[in-house]
Write a protein that holds these residues in place. Structure first.
Motif, short mmCIF file in Angstrom:
data_model
loop_
_atom_site.label_atom_id
_atom_site.label_comp_id
_atom_site.label_asym_id
_atom_site.label_seq_id
_atom_site.Cartn_x
_atom_site.Cartn_y
_atom_site.Cartn_z
N GLY A 192 -83.09 -79.59 -10.22
CA GLY A 192 -82.69 -80.84 -10.85
C GLY A 192 -81.31 -81.28 -10.42
N PHE A 252 -80.48 -84.50 -8.50
CA PHE A 252 -79.56 -85.45 -9.11
C PHE A 252 -78.50 -85.88 -8.10
CE2 PHE A 252 -75.68 -86.40 -11.50
CZ PHE A 252 -76.14 -87.38 -12.36
N ILE A 300 -83.34 -89.13 -13.21
CA ILE A 300 -82.17 -89.19 -14.11
C ILE A 300 -81.03 -89.90 -13.40
CG2 ILE A 300 -80.41 -87.79 -15.26
CD1 ILE A 300 -82.62 -85.71 -15.78
N MET A 328 -79.44 -93.45 -14.55
CA MET A 328 -78.03 -93.57 -14.93
C MET A 328 -77.36 -94.75 -14.24
SD MET A 328 -75.06 -90.79 -14.29
CE MET A 328 -74.88 -91.10 -12.54
N LEU A 347 -82.25 -97.60 -21.66
CA LEU A 347 -82.11 -96.17 -21.91
C LEU A 347 -83.38 -95.41 -21.52
CD1 LEU A 347 -80.35 -93.95 -22.97
CD2 LEU A 347 -81.16 -94.41 -25.26
N LEU A 396 -83.50 -93.44 -18.29
CA LEU A 396 -82.74 -92.19 -18.28
C LEU A 396 -83.38 -91.17 -19.22
CD1 LEU A 396 -80.20 -90.54 -17.74
CD2 LEU A 396 -78.99 -91.94 -19.39
N LEU A 397 -83.80 -91.66 -20.38
CA LEU A 397 -84.25 -90.74 -21.42
C LEU A 397 -85.59 -90.09 -21.08
CD1 LEU A 397 -82.62 -90.08 -23.82
CD2 LEU A 397 -83.93 -91.69 -25.19
N ALA A 422 -85.16 -87.16 -18.76
CA ALA A 422 -84.26 -86.19 -19.40
C ALA A 422 -85.01 -85.41 -20.48
CB ALA A 422 -83.05 -86.90 -19.99
N MET A 436 -87.58 -82.97 -18.90
CA MET A 436 -86.96 -81.77 -18.36
C MET A 436 -86.47 -80.86 -19.48
SD MET A 436 -84.24 -81.65 -15.40
CE MET A 436 -84.59 -80.45 -14.17
N PHE A 437 -85.80 -81.47 -20.47
CA PHE A 437 -85.28 -80.69 -21.60
C PHE A 437 -86.41 -79.95 -22.31
CE2 PHE A 437 -84.05 -80.78 -26.21
CZ PHE A 437 -83.13 -79.74 -26.13
N ILE A 482 -87.59 -76.94 -20.13
CA ILE A 482 -86.59 -75.86 -20.02
C ILE A 482 -86.43 -75.16 -21.36
CG2 ILE A 482 -84.20 -75.29 -19.48
CD1 ILE A 482 -84.12 -77.76 -17.75
#
Lengths: 319, 300
Positions: free
Chosen positions: B234, B238, B254, B258, B265, B268-269, B272, B275-276, B279
């Protein structure tokens, strides 16, 4: 720690440092790209011949490596890719930004993590502790390249409280307030990961420390909780944090690369990414070696700090 | 009828019966419901990545002109909205999981295959073999991970295979160290000494006696490694150094979210959160397994 161990450790460091330069040079020299061409840009064959000779491009790998290593030691860093600039100048301009970013982020992390950890340790497994422990676990899964853009979105676009990406930044000596104002969000980006790590380690150690006899003793003497926590319990609880702190430095550098990219700060990380994009190998080599050497030396310093903070380790190592 | 002699003894002796409950428990009991939620999240992502092609979602490269004009916000036809040039975000997030997951699992599998055996041999036999490989691993660990990754990208390139190789080069020293430390620790134990005293061959001791004890620890660390590898990919992505556009990856989405349209939003969200969630799930599974299998912390 006997003399033999010290000698062995020093030798290890020297061998590691030499091998680090070798690995860096290996990965950045056998390439299709011609370093001289990248430096010269549209300039003619005369420039190519001159720069090629300076870089030892027509020599085999090992002579070229030794020549480069010699230059590295004498501080002759050469030129960056077109538009050319001495790499030394580039470094002088960019390293203070990265250094400040790393230090500032750690200050933020400590200021936030220490009270969090202490409050959790004083009332373990109560609501606050459970919530902050869960929050830090989740934070560990949030890489800087998610935190950074979100901070940038919420605090420079949605709520323009902080200057946007790429704002001009005075050096900290000239206008410290403005400098720290610009640096705050990038530093916070790096700090978020550190806060989680420090909170978890400090909390665990602190819970163990608070069960020790000398804490009971301090309570019996009638000292305030505040004084017991900060004067008696904090120092013996920081060893794990210190040890892990060494490993952490690597992730701080990674964080700095991302943070600089998100907020448009021209630090070492930004320059490294730029150099990789431009296939500017001489610059990639120098920045990589400098960062790796700094990383190794920081770990060494932390090893020594460890003995300073913990008298027990000091005694164990000297006997 | 108890299956083993040990179980028979536990069953026959009333004073041991309480313990026998704990002894007889399978490894997967007592992990808690959170563990299974995390497993479900991880499995869903793996399935989405595998079956992205047959799901009722758009091709991630399709440009929707209706979406271009009406803005990028979520709508009925595009649940997560569209990006700058009108591509469906939901579809791109799902397709984007492919690169992350392939790179995450393949690179760690590769470092496991390289670092694991080297670590076991170095830890068990010691001597010059151990010295050499320990120094090599120290040298590789002397670079901050992303710095080494960036340097090797400029050396190898940025195809998906290159990225797998790069992350494996960055990650193998960690697995080497974990396996080496575990091997050293286990080879001091009484049953290993007993096997030595009985005259077992060293290869037999390593393969049949020590190895089965190390594998759970190594697999648990590998799982954490997968999360780290995905973060690593990532980060490269990025920074624009991983698999190139138009292939969607969570990292490059991402970065695009950005910079390209800061007023939306969702750009981006969406990547994100994707991935969050993955992980976090992997880290949670690793954490639970580690405490259940009682893998020692800090063997690094």
């Amino acid at each position: 720690m006997s003399k033999l161990v010290v000698v062995r450790r020093v030798l290890e460091i020297i061998v590691t440092l030499v091998l680090v330069t070798l690995v860096t040079f290996f990965f950045t020299s056998k390439l299709p790209g011609n370093e001289a061409a990248v430096i010269c840009g549209p300039a003619g064959p005369a420039c190519l011949a001159k720069e090629g000779a300076l870089l030892y491009l027509n020599h085999p790998f090992f002579p070229r490596y030794l020549h480069w290593l010699g230059n590295l030691f004498s501080g002759t860093f050469g030129l960056s890719a077109a538009p050319t600039e001495p790499i030394a100048t580039l470094l002088k301009q960019s390293y203070p930004i990265t250094l400040e970013l790393v230090i500032f982020s750690q200050l933020i992390a400590i200021v936030v993590a220490v009270p969090l950890a202490m409050y959790s340790a004083v009332r373990p497994n109560k609501v606050f502790d459970r919530m902050s422990t869960a929050a830090t676990f989740a934070t560990l899964s949030l890489p800087a390249f998610i935190v950074g853009p979100l901070l940038r979105y919420f605090f420079t676009v949605k709520l323009p409280w902080f200057p946007g990406a790429g704002s001009t930044m005075p050096s900290i000596g000239v206008n410290p307030a403005q400098n720290l104002y610009v640096m705050f969000l990038p530093s916070l980006t790096i700090a978020v990961g550190s806060i989680a790590v420090y909170q978890r380690l400090l909390r665990a150690d602190m819970i163990a420390t608070l069960e020790e006899d000398f804490i009971v003793m301090a309570r019996a003497k009638g000292l305030t909780t505040w004084r017991i926590l900060f004067r008696h319990a904090l120092r013996p609880s920081t060893f794990t944090v210190m040890t892990v702190g060494g490993v952490q430095i690597g992730s701080l550098i990674v964080g700095a690369i991302i943070g600089e990219q998100v907020f448009g700060l021209t630090g070492l990380g930004y320059q490294l990414v730029l150099a990789v994009t431009k296939a500017d190998l001489p610059t990639v080599q120098i920045i990589t070696v400098i960062v790796a050497v700094a990383y190794i030396l920081m770990n060494l310093i932390i090893d020594f700090l460890y003995t300073v903070i913990d008298p027990r380790v000091r005694r164990a190592r000297t006997t | 009828m108890p299956a083993t002699l040990g179980a028979a003894i536990f069953a026959s002796d009333p004073t041991l019966r309480d313990d026998s409950v704990a002894v007889g428990r399978a490894w997967y009991q007592g992990l808690g419901w959170g563990f299974w939620v995390a497993v479900a999240v991880a499995v869903i992502w793996v399935l989405l990545a595998i079956f992205a092609g047959v799901l009722p979602i758009q091709n991630p490269d399709t440009i929707n002109f209706n979406c271009l004009g009406s803005g990028a916000g979520p709508s009925a036809s595009h649940l997560l909205g569209c990006d700058t040039i009108g591509r469906d975000i939901l579809s791109r997030v799902i397709y984007g999981s492919r690169v992350s997951l392939i790179v995450g699992f393949a690179s760690i599998a590769l470092s496991f295959v390289v670092g694991g055996p080297l670590g076991a041999l170095a830890g068990y036999f010691g001597g010059w073999f151990d010295e050499v490989w320990s120094i090599v691993s120290t040298v590789f660990l002397s670079f901050p991970s992303l710095v080494l990754g960036l340097v090797i990208v400029s050396f190898l390139g940025n195809s998906e295979f290159d990225i797998v190789l790069i992350i494996a080069i960055v990650a193998w020293p960690l697995l080497f160290r974990v396996v080496r430390a575990a091997t050293i620790e286990y080879s001091q134990r009484e049953y290993v000494l007993a096997a030595q005293a009985l005259g077992s061959k060293r290869s037999r001791i390593l393969l049949k006696i020590i190895l089965p004890d190390i594998v759970p620890a190594a697999i648990t660390y590998s799982l954490v490694g997968v999360a780290l590898a995905i973060v690593g990919e990532g980060a490269l992505s990025f920074l624009g150094q991983s698999v190139g556009p138009p292939i969607p990856t969570w990292g490059n989405m991402i970065a695009a979210g950005m910079t390209q349209m800061p007023q939306y939003l969702n750009l981006l969200l969406a990547p994100a959160v994707a991935m969050f969630s993955f992980i976090l799930a992997i880290n949670f599974i690793g954490d639970r397994l580690r405490s259940t299998l009682d893998v020692r912390e800090g063997v690094l």
